[in-house]
Motif scaffolding. Sequence first.
Motif: not given
Length: 280
Positions: A48-49, A87-93, A113-114, A138-139
């Motif tokens: 869905n995402w 830095l970690l951008e968790a859910g980076c879109g 990651c996204d 991807q994660c």
Amino acid sequence: MESVESHVKPDDSGSRILSQEELDKLKDDRVLVSEFKQQKLEKDAQKNWDLFYKRNTTNFFKDRHWTTREFEELKACREFVSQKLVLLEAGCGVGNCIFPLLEEDLNIFVYACDFSPRAVEFVKQNSLYSPERCLAFQCDLTKDDLQDNISAESVDAATLIFVLSAIHPDKMQQALVNLYMVLKPGGVVLFRDYGLYDHAMLRFKSGNKLGENFYVRQDGTRSYFFSKEILTKLFHDAGFETVVNEYVLRETVNKKEGLCVPRVFLQSKFRRPVTLNNQV
């Protein structure tokens, strides 16, 4: 649409006070989506995402140039000026947060990651993407994928911006534990997400409720709306300590249509403790 400071009076906790009509609407909305459909939504969450990003490509979210203003840790957590921030951008879109940061700060390396493979591909296709300064992958934050790409205790700060709300409540704490493991002791999670009684929550019609403060949109993506207390417990149970955890009240104004809608967000900072006895 323009976002301005809210004139909505907060309650004692800092959230907004609901009208009687709003209270009645929430009280009457008791019918939950069937268990079968809920299981299918969980099974199809990644699909869905991915479809969301297929429809909207890179055009849905605006670049987030406000992050360094709201989260001074992105600049201030270094011991010296030339120190590289990890830095970690968790859910980076599609990179609406990371690319403004990479443009602004040359001494930064970003893990991005996204959940959506399509979103990660959009990040990699961006002209600002450079493998020397950014690693996109991807994660699934609720599994052990993070440490397949990031060494334990190697990240200075992690951003979690409108991400945790999209995860099933039963899996949120595991996602936070996984973030905890890659953060250095003393590292922080910089958090912003939907707060309880945000306008988006009150817009859901009957038949979209999955559970307490948890809803499904028409496209199958889901959203949870946090109270300060629930968010604090989630982070504390994962081993973090609270630096700040506050509601942010805004009014989104559409002057052309004469609309003014109340927005409620939670903006927070949680730290992995330095002391060993506080670890998970």
